[in-house]
Design a protein around this motif. Structure first.
Motif, short mmCIF file in Angstrom:
data_model
loop_
_atom_site.label_atom_id
_atom_site.label_comp_id
_atom_site.label_asym_id
_atom_site.label_seq_id
_atom_site.Cartn_x
_atom_site.Cartn_y
_atom_site.Cartn_z
N GLU A 166 0.84 -1.19 0.00
CA GLU A 166 0.00 0.00 0.00
C GLU A 166 0.88 1.25 0.00
OE1 GLU A 166 -2.74 -0.15 3.25
OE2 GLU A 166 -3.11 -2.27 2.95
N TYR A 167 0.69 2.11 -0.99
CA TYR A 167 1.50 3.33 -1.10
C TYR A 167 1.17 4.36 -0.02
CZ TYR A 167 3.23 1.76 -5.60
OH TYR A 167 3.83 1.06 -6.60
N THR A 168 0.01 4.25 0.58
CA THR A 168 -0.40 5.26 1.55
C THR A 168 -0.12 4.85 3.00
OG1 THR A 168 -2.62 4.33 1.61
CG2 THR A 168 -2.20 6.12 0.04
N ALA A 169 0.48 3.71 3.20
CA ALA A 169 0.68 3.21 4.56
C ALA A 169 1.77 3.99 5.30
CB ALA A 169 1.05 1.73 4.52
N GLU A 170 1.74 3.84 6.59
CA GLU A 170 2.72 4.50 7.45
C GLU A 170 4.03 3.72 7.48
OE1 GLU A 170 2.21 7.46 9.04
OE2 GLU A 170 0.37 7.49 7.86
N THR A 171 5.04 4.36 8.06
CA THR A 171 6.32 3.70 8.27
C THR A 171 6.12 2.46 9.13
OG1 THR A 171 7.40 5.85 8.22
CG2 THR A 171 8.65 4.05 9.18
N PRO A 172 6.81 1.35 8.81
CA PRO A 172 6.65 0.14 9.62
C PRO A 172 7.01 0.40 11.08
CG PRO A 172 8.13 -0.24 7.76
CD PRO A 172 7.79 1.20 7.77
N GLU A 227 11.01 3.82 12.40
CA GLU A 227 10.96 5.28 12.33
C GLU A 227 12.35 5.90 12.33
OE1 GLU A 227 9.23 3.52 14.60
OE2 GLU A 227 7.16 3.79 14.00
N GLN A 228 13.24 5.39 13.19
CA GLN A 228 14.59 5.95 13.26
C GLN A 228 15.35 5.74 11.95
OE1 GLN A 228 15.98 7.95 15.56
NE2 GLN A 228 17.66 8.10 14.10
N LEU A 229 15.18 4.58 11.34
CA LEU A 229 15.82 4.31 10.05
C LEU A 229 15.37 5.33 9.01
CD1 LEU A 229 17.41 2.64 7.96
CD2 LEU A 229 15.41 1.15 7.81
N PHE A 230 14.07 5.58 8.91
CA PHE A 230 13.57 6.50 7.91
C PHE A 230 13.88 7.95 8.26
CE2 PHE A 230 11.28 2.65 6.85
CZ PHE A 230 11.49 2.62 5.47
N VAL A 282 7.42 3.76 -0.38
CA VAL A 282 6.37 4.48 0.35
C VAL A 282 6.95 5.75 0.95
CG1 VAL A 282 4.79 4.37 2.30
CG2 VAL A 282 5.07 2.38 0.82
N PHE A 283 8.13 5.63 1.56
CA PHE A 283 8.76 6.79 2.18
C PHE A 283 9.06 7.87 1.14
CE2 PHE A 283 12.53 9.07 3.74
CZ PHE A 283 12.01 9.54 4.93
N SER A 284 9.53 7.48 -0.04
CA SER A 284 9.90 8.46 -1.05
C SER A 284 8.70 9.25 -1.56
CB SER A 284 10.61 7.78 -2.23
OG SER A 284 9.71 7.07 -3.03
N PHE A 285 7.51 8.66 -1.53
CA PHE A 285 6.33 9.35 -2.04
C PHE A 285 5.76 10.38 -1.07
CE2 PHE A 285 5.50 5.49 -4.87
CZ PHE A 285 6.14 6.08 -5.94
N ARG A 286 6.38 10.56 0.06
CA ARG A 286 5.88 11.52 1.04
C ARG A 286 6.24 12.97 0.69
NH1 ARG A 286 7.38 8.58 6.72
NH2 ARG A 286 5.93 6.85 6.47
N GLY A 287 7.19 13.17 -0.16
CA GLY A 287 7.68 14.52 -0.43
C GLY A 287 6.79 15.31 -1.36
N GLU A 288 7.23 16.53 -1.61
CA GLU A 288 6.54 17.41 -2.54
C GLU A 288 6.54 16.75 -3.91
OE1 GLU A 288 7.37 21.71 -4.57
OE2 GLU A 288 8.13 21.36 -2.57
N ASN A 289 5.39 16.67 -4.53
CA ASN A 289 5.22 16.00 -5.82
C ASN A 289 5.60 14.53 -5.75
OD1 ASN A 289 4.31 18.30 -7.26
ND2 ASN A 289 6.41 19.05 -7.24
N GLY A 290 5.66 13.95 -4.56
CA GLY A 290 5.88 12.52 -4.43
C GLY A 290 7.31 12.05 -4.51
N TYR A 291 8.28 12.93 -4.30
CA TYR A 291 9.67 12.51 -4.40
C TYR A 291 10.48 13.08 -3.23
CZ TYR A 291 8.48 10.83 -9.00
OH TYR A 291 7.90 10.15 -10.05
#
Length: 192
Positions: A54-60, A64-67, A100-109
């Motif tokens: 799922e692209y919309t899911a939260e960090t596992p 959190e520290q890794l991300f 999933v983490f990468s898609f959190r940014g502005e325009n998805g990057y």
């Protein structure tokens, strides 16, 4: 004062294997270039469950520290063992969560403009396929890849080679990742 942060991501189930050693050499060169480094063993990320798709899911949970480290880093060097012409299961799972983490940014990057280098170890064949399995998704996420930043270390070939040329390439990855980080700082990447 540090010029930035380079993460080393060890995707092998072995904390002290050949790939971890080569990754350590690359990170040592980053230190000589004035960068801070952090080594992360994916086998220690016990809370990072398999990717759920799922692209919309939260960090596992537990990752959190890794991300957070990823968001603060200027670059990373990925190292994996090769299994059946592909990356390890640990590395594959990491890259899927990284999507999933990468898609959190502005325009998805969110990771656009960060720099990456790659190491794959193998005993027979498949190292190039493992490198490709790492490079392709990271480039699509917006990572920059410098020249001479990919090492395939075939353990059997290295034992037969007298010049050990493959060992010289690990520090070169660290050097070129640092060089490109310096060039890329302050640049706008992706959509405007």
């Amino acid at each position: 004062m540090s010029q930035g942060l380079i993460l080393g991501i060890n995707g092998s189930p072995h904390r002290n294997g050949v790939g971890a050693g080569l990754l350590g050499q690359a990170l040592d060169r980053c230190l000589k270039e004035g960068f801070s480094t952090q080594l992360i063993h994916l086998c220690d990320q016990t809370e990072m469950r398999f990717y759920h798709g799922e692209y919309t899911a939260e960090t596992p949970p537990g990752a959190e520290q890794l991300f957070q480290s990823l968001s603060e880093a200027d670059g990373l060097i990925l190292s994996t063992s090769t299994w059946w012409f592909n990356v390890s299961g640990l590395m594959k799972n990491f890259i899927e969560h990284l999507t999933v983490f990468s898609f959190r940014g502005e325009n998805g990057y969110a990771l656009c403009g960060k720099v990456a280098g790659f190491i794959a170890t193998c005993e027979e064949d498949g190292g190039q396929a493992a490198i490709n399995a790492m490079v392709s998704p990271l480039v699509h996420m917006g990572f920059l890849v410098p020249p001479q930043s990919m090492l395939i270390y075939n353990i059997n070939m290295a034992e037969k080679s007298h010049d050990q040329w493959m060992l010289k390439d690990a520090p070169l990855i660290g050097l070129n990742v640092c060089r490109l980080v310096r060039l890329a700082k302050g640049q706008k990447w992706g959509y405007e």
